[in-house]
Motif scaffolding. Structure first.
Motif, PDB file in Angstrom:
ATOM      1  N   SER A   1      19.101  21.295  15.874  1.00 33.33           N
ATOM      2  CA  SER A   1      18.691  19.893  15.792  1.00 33.33           C
ATOM      3  C   SER A   1      19.004  19.339  14.416  1.00 33.33           C
ATOM      4  O   SER A   1      19.017  20.062  13.425  1.00 33.33           O
ATOM      5  CB  SER A   1      17.195  19.772  16.065  1.00 33.33           C
ATOM      6  OG  SER A   1      16.770  18.449  15.861  1.00 33.33           O
ATOM      7  N   HIS A   2      19.298  18.053  14.387  1.00 29.90           N
ATOM      8  CA  HIS A   2      19.452  17.367  13.101  1.00 29.90           C
ATOM      9  C   HIS A   2      18.145  16.722  12.660  1.00 29.90           C
ATOM     10  O   HIS A   2      18.066  16.146  11.587  1.00 29.90           O
ATOM     11  CB  HIS A   2      20.536  16.287  13.201  1.00 29.90           C
ATOM     12  CG  HIS A   2      21.924  16.831  13.176  1.00 29.90           C
ATOM     13  ND1 HIS A   2      22.380  17.611  12.151  1.00 29.90           N
ATOM     14  CD2 HIS A   2      22.949  16.718  14.044  1.00 29.90           C
ATOM     15  CE1 HIS A   2      23.636  17.953  12.394  1.00 29.90           C
ATOM     16  NE2 HIS A   2      24.002  17.427  13.549  1.00 29.90           N
ATOM     17  N   ARG A   3      17.136  16.779  13.531  1.00 29.24           N
ATOM     18  CA  ARG A   3      15.859  16.155  13.178  1.00 29.24           C
ATOM     19  C   ARG A   3      14.973  17.188  12.494  1.00 29.24           C
ATOM     20  O   ARG A   3      14.426  18.073  13.135  1.00 29.24           O
ATOM     21  CB  ARG A   3      15.165  15.655  14.438  1.00 29.24           C
ATOM     22  CG  ARG A   3      15.893  14.547  15.135  1.00 29.24           C
ATOM     23  CD  ARG A   3      15.003  14.080  16.251  1.00 29.24           C
ATOM     24  NE  ARG A   3      15.642  13.041  17.027  1.00 29.24           N
ATOM     25  CZ  ARG A   3      15.062  12.464  18.071  1.00 29.24           C
ATOM     26  NH1 ARG A   3      13.859  12.852  18.435  1.00 29.24           N
ATOM     27  NH2 ARG A   3      15.679  11.532  18.742  1.00 29.24           N
ATOM     28  N   LEU A   4      14.845  17.028  11.203  1.00 28.70           N
ATOM     29  CA  LEU A   4      14.147  18.064  10.438  1.00 28.70           C
ATOM     30  C   LEU A   4      12.655  18.108  10.759  1.00 28.70           C
ATOM     31  O   LEU A   4      12.062  19.187  10.822  1.00 28.70           O
ATOM     32  CB  LEU A   4      14.366  17.835   8.948  1.00 28.70           C
ATOM     33  CG  LEU A   4      15.830  17.951   8.531  1.00 28.70           C
ATOM     34  CD1 LEU A   4      15.966  17.820   7.036  1.00 28.70           C
ATOM     35  CD2 LEU A   4      16.412  19.276   8.991  1.00 28.70           C
ATOM     36  N   ASP A   5      12.058  16.928  10.989  1.00 34.68           N
ATOM     37  CA  ASP A   5      10.623  16.916  11.282  1.00 34.68           C
ATOM     38  C   ASP A   5      10.341  17.733  12.532  1.00 34.68           C
ATOM     39  O   ASP A   5       9.361  18.465  12.618  1.00 34.68           O
ATOM     40  CB  ASP A   5      10.141  15.474  11.504  1.00 34.68           C
ATOM     41  CG  ASP A   5      10.335  14.657  10.243  1.00 34.68           C
ATOM     42  OD1 ASP A   5      10.477  15.287   9.173  1.00 34.68           O
ATOM     43  OD2 ASP A   5      10.363  13.427  10.333  1.00 34.68           O
ATOM     44  N   GLU A   6      11.234  17.575  13.491  1.00 35.44           N
ATOM     45  CA  GLU A   6      11.096  18.285  14.748  1.00 35.44           C
ATOM     46  C   GLU A   6      11.189  19.795  14.535  1.00 35.44           C
ATOM     47  O   GLU A   6      10.394  20.568  15.057  1.00 35.44           O
ATOM     48  CB  GLU A   6      12.201  17.804  15.675  1.00 35.44           C
ATOM     49  CG  GLU A   6      12.345  18.552  16.949  1.00 35.44           C
ATOM     50  CD  GLU A   6      13.456  17.943  17.796  1.00 35.44           C
ATOM     51  OE1 GLU A   6      13.127  17.228  18.733  1.00 35.44           O
ATOM     52  OE2 GLU A   6      14.645  18.164  17.498  1.00 35.44           O
ATOM     53  N   VAL A   7      12.181  20.194  13.730  1.00 35.70           N
ATOM     54  CA  VAL A   7      12.349  21.621  13.456  1.00 35.70           C
ATOM     55  C   VAL A   7      11.110  22.163  12.750  1.00 35.70           C
ATOM     56  O   VAL A   7      10.602  23.233  13.085  1.00 35.70           O
ATOM     57  CB  VAL A   7      13.618  21.844  12.601  1.00 35.70           C
ATOM     58  CG1 VAL A   7      13.692  23.284  12.125  1.00 35.70           C
ATOM     59  CG2 VAL A   7      14.850  21.475  13.403  1.00 35.70           C
ATOM     60  N   MET A   8      10.593  21.395  11.788  1.00 35.48           N
ATOM     61  CA  MET A   8       9.407  21.842  11.064  1.00 35.48           C
ATOM     62  C   MET A   8       8.225  22.014  12.015  1.00 35.48           C
ATOM     63  O   MET A   8       7.424  22.931  11.864  1.00 35.48           O
ATOM     64  CB  MET A   8       9.012  20.810   9.986  1.00 35.48           C
ATOM     65  CG  MET A   8      10.053  20.530   8.924  1.00 35.48           C
ATOM     66  SD  MET A   8      10.419  21.899   7.824  1.00 35.48           S
ATOM     67  CE  MET A   8       8.845  22.169   7.035  1.00 35.48           C
ATOM     68  N   ALA A   9       8.119  21.117  13.008  1.00 37.01           N
ATOM     69  CA  ALA A   9       6.952  21.156  13.889  1.00 37.01           C
ATOM     70  C   ALA A   9       7.080  22.201  14.984  1.00 37.01           C
ATOM     71  O   ALA A   9       6.105  22.789  15.415  1.00 37.01           O
ATOM     72  CB  ALA A   9       6.737  19.765  14.512  1.00 37.01           C
ATOM     73  N   LEU A  10       8.303  22.413  15.444  1.00 37.19           N
ATOM     74  CA  LEU A  10       8.485  23.214  16.659  1.00 37.19           C
ATOM     75  C   LEU A  10       8.824  24.674  16.384  1.00 37.19           C
ATOM     76  O   LEU A  10       8.381  25.573  17.080  1.00 37.19           O
ATOM     77  CB  LEU A  10       9.593  22.566  17.505  1.00 37.19           C
ATOM     78  CG  LEU A  10       9.938  23.258  18.819  1.00 37.19           C
ATOM     79  CD1 LEU A  10       8.764  23.155  19.782  1.00 37.19           C
ATOM     80  CD2 LEU A  10      11.174  22.622  19.434  1.00 37.19           C
TER      81      LEU A  10
END
Lengths: 504, 310
Positions: free
Chosen positions: A197-206
Motif C-alpha cells: 500500500s502507498h497509504r502509510l496510515d493504513e499500513v501503520m494501523a493494519l
C-alpha cells in the motif's frame, strides 16, 4: 518462518529490478511491503507467483528451499495473489467467481450449485459477513469486488499466503475499513498476508510487521510498533516527508466555475457550488457517494437534464466536452489506463490529442508534423520533469507517476481556467506525488479554478483550500480554515452512510 | 534485431514468396509483365481492405463491405439502364454507399451497438436492396464503353486498375498517417473512453470511418463492373474475408498490432502473389484457398509465438 526470502536478484535487459531483497513473513502476520514505484515490489511479487525467475537468491517455505517456475506451482504452495486490476467475470456472482479456475463440486456429471453456495457462504461468513453472494460482480462496488477476490483466494486448496497489491487504492475510508477487517480475519485463521500500500496510515494501523524496499534491495524491516510514519518515509525515499504547504486561502477573487441547482444522487436533490479563481476545491465522499459521477457531469462526459454549469460566465451545454475545452477546461481522469492514456499510441500523440492544431506542420493545414509532435513532447517533458526515453515510445513504458504527468501535460500550452482532478495521485510514489501536488497548485496560482476529488485524506488536506463533503446525494458539509479537519470530514461523510451504504 | 524482424518480417515474407515463385517459374511468374499484372489483380481486394483498415483504426469491424461491393455494381448498371450519364451514376452510387456507411457508423457510435451486429444488419438490408434492384439476375448490357475504360486497359504504361490502387493507397495513407483526423481515428481505436474524455468527438469520427469504408467498397463495385462488363448481386461476396485477411496480415507489419495502410497493402500483395503464383503452377483454386488460409494462419502464429519468446 513461513516464508523467507534471502538475497533475491533480478535483472531485466541490464536494468536491476532486484538487488538483494530480503523478506521474512510469519504465519498469521500482516506484513506491509513498502517502497516507491520502481523499488522492486512488483518484481518481488512476480518472483513469488512464478511469473519471474530470479537470477540469484533463495526462497524458502517452512525452511525448505523452493523454486517457483509457474503460476500453478505458486498456487500449489498455497500462495494467492490479489492484483490491483481485479479479474472478476462481471456477470458471475460471488459464488460463481470464486470457483473460476477451481475444481467444482459435482453431483454426477453436473456442477453442484448448492455445494458451491454452501462452501462460499462458509468462507464469507468468516471474512465478509455482509457481502451479497448472489449479485453479479458488475453490480458490486470496488470494495465488495475486493472482498470477492479474497474469498476466491480462500476457495479450493488451502491458502497459506495472500499477497494484496494496493487493494485499497480506489476504496473510500469506509470500504477500506471493511477490507481491513477481512484482512484481520484472514490472519486470525493463520494465513499470512503481504499487504502492499502507498497509504502509510493504513499500513501503520493494519500491519504488524513491515519491509521497505529501495532500489531493489531491502532498506529496512521490523515491527510496526517500533517505527513511526516519518521513519517509514525516510526508509522509502531516503528523505524527509514533504510537509503539506499551508493552504493559501485566496483573496476575494471572482467565481470561475458556478454549478447551480444540478439534479444529483438517488433523490434528485439539487446541488450548487462555486469555485473562485485560484481556489482548489476538494470533494470528499465515500465510494458510491457520486463524486466521480459529479466530476464527469461537470466535465461534460455525462449529461444533465436541469441545472446549469457556467465557466467564466459562459453557459456550458450539458454533455459537451468540446464546450469545456473551448472555454479553457482540462480534465485528469481517475483511471489512467482506461480513461486517460491511449496506450497503443506514442507519448507524443497522447500529449497532443486534446489539441491537434498545436502540432500542425503548417498553421493552416490539418496535417500533423512529426517535428511539431516531438517539440511539444520535449517541451512538456522539460516543464514537468517527465522521465522518459523517446517521445515516440509508448506511454506504458513510463512509471505510474510519469504517466500521470502526461495527463497533466496534455493540457499544456493553452490558458487553463478549470482543472478537474479525479484521484490525481492514485498508485503514484511519494516523490511524484509531491511534484503533482506542486503542479496542481501552479495551475491554481495562475488563476484556474481546481475541482479535485481524492480518497486520500492526506492529499485532500494538503491541497484543498475548501472541502465539500458528499453523502447520500447531498452536500453534507462545506469546510474551510480551522474547520477543515479529518474528524469533521469523516463525520460529514458518514451522515447518510448508515442508511445508504450498499454494502450494509 | 528482433525489432527489425517484427517491423519488416511480413514484408520480408512477401519478398521471399516472390523470389520463390520466380525461381520455380522464372519465365511465367518472374517476368516484369506478370509482376505488374499482380498489382492489377490485387487492386480490388486492396481497396476493400484499405476501407477495412480505416474502420479497424477506430477499433471496429465492417461486415457490410461485400454487400456494398455487389450493391455498387448493381446500382450503377441500373442507373445506366435508366439513361443516367456514367459520371452522375457513379456519383450517385458513391453517395448512396456513403449514406449506408454513415448509418452503420451512427448506430455503432451513438448507441454503442457492437459493430459486428450493426454492419451485419446494415449489410443484410443492402443485400436485400441489391436483389430487389436487379430481381436477382446478373445485369448485362447498357454499360457504356467509356465507363468500361476506368477498369481496363493501360494508362501511361501501367494498368488503369493499378493507378486506382496507387491513388486510393496514397489517399488513405495520407488520411490515417498524416492528417489530424487520422490521429483522432487511431485514438478512438486505441482507447475510446480516453479519447472521448480528451475531447475527441466519437460519433462524427466513427461515422466518417464507416463512410470511407462504404465509399471504397462501392468504388470497387463500380470498378469490378467496368472490368468484367456486368454486375452480379453476389459479385462482392469473396472480398470480405480476404480483405480482413489482408488487414490482419498487415497488422503484423510495420506497426505492432495496429491496422495500417502500408501493412494492408503488403497483406493484399501476399494474398495476390500466392493466388497468381499457384495459378501459374497449375494448382486448383480449391487448393489455393487452403494454402492461402494456412499461410495467413502461419504468419500470425509465427509472430505470436515470437512475441511470447521475446
Amino acid at each position: 518462518m513461513l516464508l523467507s526470502i534471502r538475497g533475491l536478484e533480478k535483472r531485466f535487459s541490464g536494468a536491476r529490478a532486484l538487488a538483494g531483497a530480503d523478506l521474512e513473513v510469519a504465519a498469521g502476520s500482516v506484513h506491509g511491503l513498502l517502497g516507491e514505484n520502481g523499488a522492486g515490489k512488483s518484481t518481488l511479487i512476480k518472483a513469488l507467483s512464478g511469473l519471474v525467475r530470479p537470477d540469484a537468491g533463495t526462497i524458502r517455505l517452512d525452511g525448505t528451499p523452493v523454486t517457483i517456475d509457474g503460476v500453478a506451482e505458486a498456487e500449489a504452495l498455497g500462495f494467492r495473489f490479489i492484483h490491483q486490476e481485479l479479474s472478476l467475470v462481471p456477470h458471475f456472482t460471488a459464488v460463481e467467481n470464486a470457483f473460476v479456475g477451481r475444481r467444482y463440486p459435482r453431483r454426477g456429471p453436473f456442477i453442484d450449485r448448492r455445494a458451491m453456495a454452501q462452501a462460499i457462504a462458509e468462507v464469507a461468513r468468516d471474512i465478509a459477513p455482509d457481502l451479497p453472494l448472489d449479485v453479479p460482480a458488475a453490480r458490486l462496488t470496488t470494495g465488495q469486488k475486493q472482498l470477492v477476490e479474497i474469498i476466491r483466494a480462500l476457495t479450493g486448496a488451502p491458502a497459506r499466503l495472500v499477497v494484496m497489491d494496493e487493494p485499497t487504492a480506489s476504496l473510500s475510508d469506509g470500504e477500506a475499513r471493511r477490507l481491513h477487517q477481512a484482512v484481520r480475519r484472514l490472519s486470525a485463521r493463520g494465513v499470512a498476508v503481504i499487504f502492499i500500500s502507498h497509504r502509510l496510515d493504513e499500513v501503520m494501523a493494519l500491519c504488524d510487521r513491515f519491509t521497505v524496499l529501495r532500489n531493489g534491495a531491502t532498506a529496512g524491516s521490523g515491527a510496526i510498533s517500533e517505527i513511526d510514519r516519518p521513519g517509514l518515509v525516510r526508509l522509502m525515499s531516503g528523505r524527509e516527508e514533504l510537509a503539506a504547504a499551508p493552504r493559501a486561502v485566496p483573496a476575494q477573487s471572482p467565481a470561475v466555475l458556478t454549478v447551480s441547482a444540478l439534479p444529483f444522487g438517488p433523490g434528485e436533490e439539487r446541488i450548487s457550488f462555486a469555485i473562485r479563481s485560484g481556489e482548489i476545491l476538494g470533494l470528499y465522499g465515500l465510494v458510491g457517494a457520486g463524486r466521480s459521477s459529479l466530476m464527469k457531469i461537470v466535465w461534460g462526459a455525462r449529461g444533465h437534464d436541469e441545472g446549469e454549469i457556467r465557466l467564466d460566465g459562459r453557459r456550458l451545454r450539458p454533455g459537451s466536452i468540446g464546450d469545456r475545452i473551448a472555454a479553457g477546461g482540462a480534465y485528469v481522469p481517475e483511471d489512467r489506463r482506461h480513461e486517460g492514456l491511449i496506450t497503443s499510441r506514442s507519448i507524443a500523440e497522447n500529449l497532443a490529442i486534446a489539441d491537434l492544431t498545436a502540432v500542425r506542420l503548417q498553421p493552416g493545414l490539418p496535417l500533423t508534423g512529426l517535428g511539431a509532435l516531438k517539440r511539444r513532447a520535449l517541451a512538456i517533458q522539460a516543464a514537468l520533469a517527465v522521465k522518459m526515453g523517446s517521445p515516440f515510445d509508448r506511454p506504458l513504458t513510463l512509471s505510474g507517476g510519469n504517466q500521470q504527468k502526461l495527463l497533466f501535460g496534455r493540457w499544456f500550452g493553452r490558458p487553463i481556467r478549470l482543472l478537474i482532478l479525479d484521484e490525481p495521485t492514485r498508485g503514484v510514489d511519494v516523490g511524484a506525488k509531491a511534484e503533482i501536488h506542486a503542479l496542481a497548485r501552479r495551475f491554481a496560482e495562475a488563476g484556474a479554478a481546481v475541482l479535485m476529488t481524492t480518497s486520500d485524506m492526506d492529499e485532500l488536506l494538503a491541497l484543498s483550500s475548501r472541502v465539500l463533503v458528499l453523502a447520500g446525494g447531498r452536500i453534507t458539509a462545506e469546510l474551510d480554515g480551522a474547520a477543515l479537519t479529518p474528524a469533521r470530514i469523516i463525520d460529514a461523510a458518514f451522515q447518510h452512510a448508515s442508511r445508504k451504504d450498499p454494502a450494509a | 534485431m528482433t525489432g527489425f524482424v517484427r517491423r519488416f518480417g511480413t514484408l520480408a515474407a512477401l519478398l521471399v514468396l516472390i523470389a520463390a515463385f520466380s525461381l520455380v517459374s522464372p519465365g511465367a511468374f518472374g517476368s516484369a509483365g506478370n509482376l505488374i499484372n499482380i498489382t492489377q489483380q490485387m487492386t480490388l481486394l486492396a481497396i476493400v481492405a484499405i476501407g477495412a483498415t480505416v474502420v479497424m483504426a477506430v477499433g471496429e469491424f465492417d461486415l457490410s463491405t461485400a454487400a456494398i461491393v455487389s450493391f455498387g455494381g448493381i446500382l450503377a448498371v441500373t442507373l445506366f439502364k435508366l439513361g443516367v450519364p456514367p459520371p452522375l451514376a457513379c456519383l450517385a452510387v458513391l453517395l448512396a454507399a456513403a449514406a449506408f456507411g454513415a448509418l452503420s457508423g451512427f448506430v455503432v457510435a451513438r448507441f454503442e451497438v457492437l459493430s459486428f451486429i450493426a454492419t451485419l444488419s446494415v449489410g443484410t438490408i443492402i443485400g436485400g436492396v441489391t436483389f430487389w434492384l436487379c430481381q436477382g439476375a446478373t445485369l448485362f448490357g447498357d454499360i457504356p464503353a467509356g465507363f468500361r475504360d476506368i477498369g481496363r486497359g493501360t494508362l501511361f504504361g501501367l494498368p488503369t486498375l493499378t493507378w486506382w490502387l496507387i491513388a486510393t493507397g496514397l489517399a488513405a495513407w495520407l488520411l490515417l498517417d498524416k492528417l489530424e483526423i487520422g490521429r483522432r481515428l487511431y485514438a478512438i481505436g486505441g482507447n475510446r473512453e480516453a479519447a472521448r474524455l480528451a475531447g475527441v468527438r466519437i460519433v462524427p469520427n466513427t461515422m466518417f470511418a464507416f463512410t470511407v469504408s462504404a465509399v471504397l467498397s462501392a468504388l470497387v463495385g463500380i470498378l469490378l463492373t467496368a472490368r468484367i462488363g456486368s454486375a452480379n448481386p453476389t459479385g462482392g461476396g469473396g472480398y470480405l474475408l480476404s480483405a480482413y485477411a489482408a488487414v490482419f496480415l498487415g497488422m503484423t507489419a510495420f506497426r505492432e498490432g495496429e491496422a495500417n495502410v502500408p501493412g494492408t497493402l503488403v497483406g493484399a500483395a501476399i494474398i495476390a502473389v500466392i493466388g497468381n503464383g499457384l495459378t501459374i503452377l497449375g494448382v486448383s483454386t480449391f487448393l489455393q484457398d487452403i494454402i492461402t488460409g494456412s499461410i495467413i494462419l502461419a504468419a500470425v502464429l509465427v509472430r505470436r509465438v515470437g512475441r511470447q519468446g521475446g
